[in-house]
Design an enzyme around this catalytic site. Structure first.
Site, short mmCIF file in Angstrom:
data_model
loop_
_atom_site.label_atom_id
_atom_site.label_comp_id
_atom_site.label_asym_id
_atom_site.label_seq_id
_atom_site.Cartn_x
_atom_site.Cartn_y
_atom_site.Cartn_z
N LYS A 265 69.64 69.09 53.05
CA LYS A 265 70.16 68.40 51.86
C LYS A 265 69.42 68.75 50.57
O LYS A 265 70.00 68.77 49.50
CB LYS A 265 70.13 66.88 52.08
CG LYS A 265 71.23 66.37 52.98
CD LYS A 265 71.09 64.86 53.13
CE LYS A 265 72.38 64.22 53.61
NZ LYS A 265 72.34 62.76 53.58
N ALA B 272 61.94 54.86 51.19
CA ALA B 272 62.05 55.59 49.92
C ALA B 272 62.44 57.05 50.17
O ALA B 272 62.09 57.93 49.41
CB ALA B 272 60.74 55.50 49.14
N TYR C 93 73.23 53.49 61.58
CA TYR C 93 74.57 53.24 62.16
C TYR C 93 74.63 53.47 63.67
O TYR C 93 75.69 53.28 64.27
CB TYR C 93 75.64 54.07 61.43
CG TYR C 93 75.36 55.55 61.41
CD1 TYR C 93 74.71 56.14 60.34
CD2 TYR C 93 75.74 56.36 62.48
CE1 TYR C 93 74.44 57.49 60.31
CE2 TYR C 93 75.47 57.72 62.47
CZ TYR C 93 74.82 58.27 61.37
OH TYR C 93 74.55 59.61 61.37
N ASP D 109 76.72 60.04 49.01
CA ASP D 109 76.07 58.93 49.72
C ASP D 109 75.99 57.67 48.85
O ASP D 109 76.17 56.55 49.34
CB ASP D 109 74.66 59.33 50.17
CG ASP D 109 74.67 60.18 51.43
OD1 ASP D 109 75.67 60.13 52.18
OD2 ASP D 109 73.70 60.91 51.67
P1 NAP Z 1 64.12 60.04 55.35
O1 NAP Z 1 64.49 60.81 54.13
O2 NAP Z 1 63.30 60.67 56.40
O3 NAP Z 1 63.41 58.68 54.84
C1 NAP Z 1 63.01 57.69 55.75
C2 NAP Z 1 62.21 56.62 55.02
O4 NAP Z 1 61.87 55.60 55.97
C3 NAP Z 1 60.89 57.13 54.45
O5 NAP Z 1 60.54 56.37 53.33
C4 NAP Z 1 59.94 56.86 55.62
O6 NAP Z 1 58.59 56.78 55.26
C5 NAP Z 1 60.44 55.51 56.06
N1 NAP Z 1 60.05 55.18 57.43
C6 NAP Z 1 60.21 55.93 58.53
N2 NAP Z 1 59.75 55.28 59.61
C7 NAP Z 1 59.25 54.10 59.17
C8 NAP Z 1 58.61 53.00 59.80
N3 NAP Z 1 58.42 52.97 61.12
N4 NAP Z 1 58.24 51.94 59.03
C9 NAP Z 1 58.45 51.95 57.70
N5 NAP Z 1 59.04 52.97 57.04
C10 NAP Z 1 59.45 54.03 57.77
O7 NAP Z 1 65.44 59.54 56.12
P2 NAP Z 1 66.84 59.13 55.42
O8 NAP Z 1 67.72 60.32 55.37
O9 NAP Z 1 66.54 58.37 54.19
O10 NAP Z 1 67.46 58.18 56.55
C11 NAP Z 1 66.95 56.88 56.78
C12 NAP Z 1 67.90 56.15 57.72
O11 NAP Z 1 69.17 55.98 57.07
C13 NAP Z 1 68.20 56.91 59.02
O12 NAP Z 1 68.23 55.99 60.09
C14 NAP Z 1 69.57 57.49 58.82
O13 NAP Z 1 70.31 57.57 60.02
C15 NAP Z 1 70.20 56.43 57.92
N6 NAP Z 1 71.25 57.04 57.08
C16 NAP Z 1 72.49 56.49 57.17
C17 NAP Z 1 73.51 57.02 56.43
C18 NAP Z 1 74.87 56.39 56.55
O14 NAP Z 1 75.84 57.02 56.12
N7 NAP Z 1 74.96 55.20 57.06
C19 NAP Z 1 73.28 58.11 55.58
C20 NAP Z 1 71.99 58.65 55.50
C21 NAP Z 1 70.97 58.09 56.28
P3 NAP Z 1 57.61 58.03 55.59
O15 NAP Z 1 58.07 59.14 54.67
O16 NAP Z 1 56.27 57.47 55.31
O17 NAP Z 1 57.85 58.39 57.04
#
Ligand code: NAP
Length: 285
Positions: free
Chosen positions: A71, A133, A231, A108
């Site tokens: 991305k 974040a 999801y 998104d």
């Molecule tokens: P990402 O870019 O990797 O960001 C994840 C965030 O969560 C980071 O801030 C990370 O912190 C934090 N995090 C990870 N594990 C954690 C924990 N155990 N405790 C506290 N904070 C934690 O991932 P993303 O793309 O944003 O996706 C995040 C979630 O959203 C995923 O589950 C994904 O499936 C979902 N999502 C859903 C959709 C939808 O259409 N519904 C779309 C996109 C994403 P660190 O950097 O410190 O690890």
């Protein structure tokens, strides 16, 4: 669906892509409207991304979705970047125009906004808490600021929340976005003063366990709306905790469905058949 010489092709660029439900959603939408289009998986490892994007252009695809881990890496490969993709710092949709120009979009944020709107959750003037974040949190914060909410972003690495807030302040000057540390034990207090909680970390996501950032012993405030972007599973532990406390809930699948609908609109110029897409998504999940 009959694939023939005239069929227009879009697909999903990612690594891996086998788990995605986007092919089911988009192909159901094309079938529902009788459009001569199809959506295919386009698995490409990181080292092959530039070649894959050249392939999207060379083979006459009309566009593609872009998912993890491409991305951000795809940004330097496009000819033009839509404002929300620039502010969020990620592209999830490529559009190939008639003249061959490749545009990078991010649907998104639109997915978040449309999901909140469809659920009846107010955004303008409300106070929202965003947990995490990363990319999903950036899209959610963008949607909330655009809708006129006040946003507090909480991350376990506060510097990541600070960077998010700095970037989005530039996109929405004068709006209020406050970064802070994510401390689960402090959530009940912070949520008392919020109207909406958006969970944008992978906590609670299958197959990594059935966790929740919300402390088990505390009920959620019943006035709160809780939107978990995870999801898989559709009803996460956080959503079950919220429901048991009388709070209103929104499943992450709705963001997935609405972001797909927005990509569909960008490619085809046609209003997406949301019911067919939602049905295909829920069936695939
Ligand atoms: P990402 O870019 O990797 O960001 C994840 C965030 O969560 C980071 O801030 C990370 O912190 C934090 N995090 C990870 N594990 C954690 C924990 N155990 N405790 C506290 N904070 C934690 O991932 P993303 O793309 O944003 O996706 C995040 C979630 O959203 C995923 O589950 C994904 O499936 C979902 N999502 C859903 C959709 C939808 O259409 N519904 C779309 C996109 C994403 P660190 O950097 O410190 O690890």
């Amino acid at each position: 669906m009959q694939i023939q010489g005239t069929t227009k092709v879009v697909g999903l660029l990612g690594w891996p892509v086998a788990h995605s439900v986007s092919p089911q959603m988009h192909n159901a939408a094309f079938a529902a409207l009788g459009l001569d289009w199809c959506y295919i998986p386009l698995p490409a490892p990181p080292e092959a991304l530039a070649d894959a994007v050249r392939g999207v252009r060379a083979l006459g695809l009309r566009g593609a979705n872009v998912t993890v881990p491409h991305k951000e890496a795809v940004i330097p490969l496009v000819d033009a970047l839509a404002p929300e993709a620039r502010a969020i710092g990620a592209v999830n949709t490529l559009v190939v125009r008639e003249d061959g120009r490749l545009e990078g979009h991010n649907t998104d944020a639109l997915g978040v906004r449309a999901a909140l709107e469809a659920a009846g959750c107010p955004v303008e003037g409300v106070r929202a808490l965003v947990l995490g974040a990363g990319g999903a949190a950036r899209a959610a914060a963008y949607a909330l600021l655009q809708g006129g909410a006040e946003v507090q972003v909480l991350a376990r690495r506060p510097a990541q929340a600070e960077a998010l807030a700095r970037d989005l302040e530039q996109a929405f000057p004068g709006s209020r976005i406050v970064p802070g540390p994510l401390l689960p034990q402090a959530l009940p207090r912070a949520a008392q003063e919020a109207h909406l909680l958006v969970q944008a970390t992978p906590v609670g996501m299958w197959p990594h366990g059935d966790g929740s950032l919300w402390p088990e012993e505390d009920p959620l405030p019943p006035h709160l709306w809780v939107f978990d972007l995870v999801y898989r599973p559709a009803r996460t532990r956080l959503l079950r905790q919220a429901e048991a406390s009388g709070a209103r809930t929104i499943e992450g699948a709705w963001m997935l469905i609405h972001q797909a609908a927005a990509s569909f609109r960008l490619w085809t110029g046609v209003e997406p058949p949301l019911d067919a897409m939602a049905e295909a998504c829920w069936a695939a999940l």
